[in-house]
Design an enzyme around this catalytic site. Structure first.
Site, PDB file in Angstrom:
ATOM      1  N   CYS A 146       0.743  -1.413  -0.046  1.00 33.64           N
ATOM      2  CA  CYS A 146      -0.200  -0.125   0.427  1.00 33.64           C
ATOM      3  C   CYS A 146       0.702   1.380  -0.218  1.00 33.64           C
ATOM      4  O   CYS A 146       1.916   1.162   0.176  1.00 33.64           O
ATOM      5  CB  CYS A 146      -0.762   0.243   1.247  1.00 33.64           C
ATOM      6  SG  CYS A 146      -0.274  -0.293   2.820  1.00 33.64           S
ATOM      7  N   GLY A 202      -1.835   0.854  -4.626  1.00 32.14           N
ATOM      8  CA  GLY A 202      -2.523  -0.364  -4.207  1.00 32.14           C
ATOM      9  C   GLY A 202      -4.054   0.478  -5.190  1.00 32.14           C
ATOM     10  O   GLY A 202      -4.346   1.545  -4.932  1.00 32.14           O
ATOM     11  N   ASN A 215       2.105   0.564   5.862  1.00 34.26           N
ATOM     12  CA  ASN A 215       2.428  -0.012   4.380  1.00 34.26           C
ATOM     13  C   ASN A 215       3.873  -1.017   4.810  1.00 34.26           C
ATOM     14  O   ASN A 215       5.111  -0.265   6.324  1.00 34.26           O
ATOM     15  CB  ASN A 215       3.215   0.923   3.905  1.00 34.26           C
ATOM     16  CG  ASN A 215       3.862   0.816   2.669  1.00 34.26           C
ATOM     17  OD1 ASN A 215       3.421  -0.741   1.852  1.00 34.26           O
ATOM     18  ND2 ASN A 215       4.822   1.055   1.812  1.00 34.26           N
ATOM     19  N   GLY A 216       3.751  -2.091   4.804  1.00 35.10           N
ATOM     20  CA  GLY A 216       4.944  -3.449   5.317  1.00 35.10           C
ATOM     21  C   GLY A 216       4.159  -4.827   5.922  1.00 35.10           C
ATOM     22  O   GLY A 216       2.919  -4.994   5.626  1.00 35.10           O
ATOM     23  N   TYR A 256      11.122  -1.219  -9.224  1.00 34.16           N
ATOM     24  CA  TYR A 256       9.599  -0.971 -10.070  1.00 34.16           C
ATOM     25  C   TYR A 256       8.064  -0.809  -9.184  1.00 34.16           C
ATOM     26  O   TYR A 256       7.550   0.291  -9.529  1.00 34.16           O
ATOM     27  CB  TYR A 256       9.096  -3.113  -9.770  1.00 34.16           C
ATOM     28  CG  TYR A 256       7.781  -3.014 -10.132  1.00 34.16           C
ATOM     29  CD1 TYR A 256       6.899  -3.260 -12.021  1.00 34.16           C
ATOM     30  CD2 TYR A 256       6.605  -3.493  -9.654  1.00 34.16           C
ATOM     31  CE1 TYR A 256       6.068  -2.808 -11.802  1.00 34.16           C
ATOM     32  CE2 TYR A 256       5.154  -3.862  -9.378  1.00 34.16           C
ATOM     33  CZ  TYR A 256       4.918  -3.622 -10.804  1.00 34.16           C
ATOM     34  OH  TYR A 256       3.954  -3.726 -11.646  1.00 34.16           O
TER      35      TYR A 256
END
Length: 474
Positions: A12, A38, A112-113, A253
């Site tokens: 996210c 996301g 996030n993670g 990416y």
């Protein structure tokens, strides 16, 4: 490459703001800039100092906040998230930010993670009487904070709770009187601090600052807890900084090309990777093309260094995306044709260098090589601007098993044969690190290389390791 087809996804993107009366509107624009991180859910929570207001739902940002829904959110502080969910994390209850109301002090969190000891902590909390409402590991932190000793200040409860977490986490937390920001001790996920007039902002990527007109101040440091309230900004540590290990896939990416991570521009880093590839492999070819969108920068670098002209040999259909469900296997094989189209006039009769950021399962690479050859390419030489992916990721990237990865236990030539390419070249880990330009402060130059080397920067707990990977648990 196309995340929807190849199964490589990031958890996210998060955003936070304090000290601006239009906190909700600014968060909305920031989420648009982070939408690439996301596409399955989005949410905003704001406070005016006397409670919380929340809007969140499954869908894209413009779907979740369609019409005049933002007008219902009034406050000077807020946090927000765009979400990608794994199979067991879907459902509106898991869309963040999560909000927990309490007579002793409410709190909202977005994350996030991936917390690698989340299952262990969850079981411990449930034995103590905690009842969980979601499948998200984010909720673990909320319970840890609430179950801390009542004699501790809120700041110390948060620090104590954070110190119990292992893995990758970039948290934004909102109370009625403060915005709190925390980064894991290894700095595995990106998180940047910025200024918008007199207001403070924080985001997973600096591209969010550009869209709202904020100034990038600095990266949040590993192990750092930042507290922002009406008295100002305060920074301290909840844990000592460990060896810096920013996720390499952010550079390869995930991050947008216009973002900077730790002072390194993503577009320029990818371009340098492409240039390095061109120096390492000499290919007789007529045209260079990149797989949209994350490979374009590396393809431009390869073209400039090699002298082979760059062309748009592949065009991405931007209006398929989320509406492409998973039908029968036969139709799924046609999915790449919905997402990508070769430009026949560019590739027909040409020897083509196809530059991509990475190969995961290899199925999409095979389809793209086939598309180019069906369009008349006489040769397709695949060059990859990262090393082979050989190990699962436990830090928030959706690569969960060895069996999903084409490079595990296969030689380069075996992979080349499977995808149908005339040649195949990967960038080595050392060349990638040098090209990206991370400071040489640790053995990994400040990056996590686990998916390329199998060497993890943190302990991997038994609840995250797969049965055939137990020997890697430290």
């Amino acid at each position: 490459m196309l995340a929807e087809l190849r199964g490589l996804n990031e958890e996210c993107g998060v955003f936070g703001i304090w000290g601006h009366e239009d906190a909700a509107q600014i968060s909305y624009y920031a989420l648009h800039a982070l939408q690439h991180r996301g596409q399955e859910g989005a949410g905003i929570v704001v406070t005016n100092g006397e409670g919380f207001q929340v809007i969140k739902d499954e869908g894209l940002v413009n779907e979740v906040f369609a019409g005049n829904r933002l007008n219902d959110l009034k406050g000077h502080g807020g946090i927000a998230q765009v979400r990608y969910s794994s199979e067991n994390g879907r459902g509106i209850e898991n869309v963040q930010p999560l909000l927990f109301r309490s007579t002793t002090g409410s709190i909202s969190l977005a994350h996030n993670g991936n917390i690698v000891n989340a299952v262990e902590l969850r079981e411990h909390l449930e034995r103590q009487g905690s009842i969980f409402q979601t499948n998200s590991d984010t909720e673990v932190l909320a319970h840890l904070i609430k179950r801390s000793s009542g004699s501790l200040t809120q700041r110390d409860r948060v620090k104590k709770a954070l110190s119990m977490l292992k893995g990758a986490f970039a948290f934004v937390m909102l109370t009625e009187d403060s915005l709190m920001i925390a980064q894991d001790p290894n700095g595995l996920r990106p998180l940047s601090l910025g200024k918008l007039g007199d207001a403070w902002v924080v985001a997973s990527e600096t591209c969010a600052f550009d869209i709202i007109g904020a100034e990038h101040v600095r990266s949040v440091e590993p192990g750092e807890l930042i507290i922002i309230n009406n008295k100002g900004i305060h920074s301290e540590r909840f844990a000592p900084a460990a060896d810096s290990a920013m996720c390499s896939m952010e550079y390869v990416y995930f991050a947008r090309p216009d973002s900077d991570i730790d002072g390194i521009n993503i577009h320029m880093a990818r371009k340098r990777c492409g240039k390095r590839l061109a120096r390492e492999v000499k290919i007789d070819a007529d045209v260079v093309t990149g797989v949209p969108d994350s490979s374009i920068s590396a393809a431009i670098g390869f073209s400039e260094e090699s002298g082979i002209p760059y062309e748009l040999g592949l065009i991405k259909n931007r209006y398929v995306g989320r509406t492409f469900i998973e039908p029968s296997q036969e139709l799924r094989e046609k999915g790449v044709k919905m997402k990508l189209s070769p430009v026949r006039q560019v590739v027909n009769g040409k020897r083509v260098v196809m530059v991509d950021d990475s190969i995961v399962r290899g199925t999409t690479s095979k389809r793209i090589v086939t598309l180019l050859k069906e369009a008349g390419a006489t040769e397709v030489h695949v060059v990859i601007a990262s090393p082979p992916l050989v190990s699962p990721c436990f830090y928030g990237v959706d690569i969960s098993t060895d069996s999903e990865l084409i490079a595990t236990n296969r030689s380069i030539d075996e992979i080349r044969e499977l995808i149908g390419a005339d040649s195949l070249t990967f960038l080595s880990p050392e060349a990638m690190l040098e090209s990206i330009g991370r400071p040489d402060t640790t053995k990994n130059c400040g990056q996590c290389l686990a998916c390329f080397t199998g060497e993890y920067p943190t302990d991997i707990y038994s609840d995250t390791a797969l049965p055939h990977e137990k020997e890697r648990v430290r």
